[in-house]
Design a protein around this motif. Structure first.
Motif, PDB file in Angstrom:
ATOM      1  N   VAL A  69     -28.499-165.641 -65.232  1.00 49.30           N
ATOM      2  CA  VAL A  69     -29.766-165.297 -65.897  1.00 49.30           C
ATOM      3  C   VAL A  69     -29.524-165.423 -67.405  1.00 49.30           C
ATOM      4  N   ASN A  76     -33.419-162.568 -61.891  1.00 45.05           N
ATOM      5  CA  ASN A  76     -33.766-163.217 -60.607  1.00 45.05           C
ATOM      6  C   ASN A  76     -33.641-162.237 -59.454  1.00 45.05           C
ATOM      7  N   PHE A 100     -37.477-166.262 -53.387  1.00 45.45           N
ATOM      8  CA  PHE A 100     -36.539-165.922 -54.443  1.00 45.45           C
ATOM      9  C   PHE A 100     -37.240-166.208 -55.762  1.00 45.45           C
ATOM     10  N   THR A 102     -38.534-163.984 -59.652  1.00 48.22           N
ATOM     11  CA  THR A 102     -37.971-163.219 -60.763  1.00 48.22           C
ATOM     12  C   THR A 102     -38.513-161.800 -60.683  1.00 48.22           C
TER      13      THR A 102
END
Ligand SMILES: NC(=O)c1ccc[n+]([C@@H]2O[C@H](COP(=O)([O-])OP(=O)(O)OC[C@H]3O[C@@H](n4cnc5c(N)ncnc54)[C@H](OP(=O)(O)O)[C@@H]3O)[C@@H](O)[C@H]2O)c1
Length: 341
Positions: A69, A76, A100, A102
């Protein structure tokens, strides 16, 4: 649906990289104008955020199975949400999806988004179960136990972090498959949970003076399958206690996530030769061909009251960091989830 959208989206961003157990000041709440989905895209409203140990790895500036990240970017994570604006015919507004994404209360995805799946909740089953024991958690437990560990009725299965999300589900699946389960966790409260879930033997590693002796007493005939959630020195203690032809399913190594610069060096690998062991790491979604079978067993057991989701639920989007910090402190039981609405 779009008429009820707020003007802004909220995000949990990474302010600076954690050293050791993450602290609250590593994260900040930020707002942006509501993102607009382009052609072929969808806007998703997060309903349930999944809080996972793997996220700790994404916060370090090192290669993992996903890129780190960036500082200032949203963290995430997996979430279960509802499509609130859709410009894609296959993904209608109102549909529930797991993806998947954020740590954002609204985010834009395309049909190729990582892990995107439609979720159709059964009547009377809370949506959050599909982010836990009836979702990725249950699938991980199933894949580790059966696709990787090849556990069979009558075999002895040892599970570490057995009061956690994956461990508590693996325990119940192994019992349902007729295995003898030795469950390990830290603390009297967790040990009681393991007994309540039906473990045949329980090892509270914090309370025993000698973990090896405690495992010998709990599994006198040796261990056929080790479902390893933690790695570290415990793996070294387990290796000589494996039965010949035993299987070690490496689900995770949380014991080193908070200190990835100093990974533990396993010393007893020679035992793999002596005992002809198989040790294999896995990621759940690599086993896509088995997930239908896995989901069917999870649904069947849950419906029959033989799979009890163990959960640690927080409420409110802004609680994501504190839920994650508690998880990485190692004190939680069950699947850590954040319900947004
Ligand atoms: N391979 C995959 O596809 C996949 C998917 C999901 C999760 N995982 C892995 O599965 C493992 C379990 O994940 P989970 O989501 O089910 O978490 P969890 O078990 O609910 O929570 C973590 C537990 O790990 C134990 N632990 C041991 N050493 C620790 C340490 N140094 N710091 C923090 N906790 C420690 C603690 O329990 P005790 O003190 O009782 O041991 C803690 O409560 C993790 O390694 C994770 O990365 C893998």
């Amino acid at each position: 649906m779009s008429s009820s959208l707020p003007a802004t989206a909220r995000h949990i961003i990474l302010r600076h990289r954690p050293v050791g157990v993450p602290q609250a000041d590593c994260f900040a709440l930020s707002e942006t104008p509501m993102p607009q989905p382009g052609q072929g895209q969808m806007l998703v409203r997060m309903l349930v955020g999944s809080v996972d140990p793997a996220i700790r790895g994404f916060l370090d500036d090192r290669p993992s199975y996903l890129p780190p990240v960036a500082i200032g970017a949203p963290v995430n994570g997996m979430s279960l949400g509802q499509i609130v604006v859709s410009h894609h015919p296959d993904w209608p507004e109102g549909a529930f999806v797991r993806v998947f994404g954020t740590w954002s209360d609204h985010f834009v995805i395309g049909p190729d988004a990582l892990g995107l799946e439609r979720v159709t909740p059964a009547p009377g089953v809370p949506l959050r179960a599909y982010m836990g024991a009836l979702g990725p958690v249950g699938l991980t437990a199933w894949v580790g136990l059966f696709a990787v560990g090849a556990a069979k009725a009558g075999e002895t299965v040892l599970i570490s972090a057995a009061a956690g999300a994956t461990g508590s589900t693996a325990l119940q699946l192994a019992k349902a498959a007729g295995c003898r389960v030795v469950a390990m966790a830290g603390g009297a409260h967790k040990a009681q949970i393991l007994r309540d879930l039906g473990a045949d033997a329980v090892v509270d590693y914090r309370a025993v003076p000698n973990l090896g002796a405690a495992l010998d007493a709990a599994a006198p005939g040796g261990i056929d399958v080790y479902f390893d959630n933690i790695g570290g020195p415990t793996l070294d203690i387990v290796l000589p206690r494996m039965h010949e032809q035993g299987r070690i399913a490496l689900c995770g190594m949380i014991a080193q996530y908070n200190d990835a610069d100093h990974p533990y060096g396993v010393q007893n690998l020679w035992q793999m030769v002596i005992k002809r062991l198989t040790m294999r790491g896995f990621l759940t979604y690599d086993h896509a061909d088995r997930l239908g079978e896995a989901q069917a067993m999870l649904d069947r057991l849950h419906h029959a009251g033989r799979l009890r989701p163990l959960e640690n639920i927080h409420h409110g989007f802004e609680r994501l960091p504190e839920a994650f910090i508690a998880l990485m402190q190692g004190t939680t039981t069950g699947k850590t989830l954040v319900e947004i609405a």
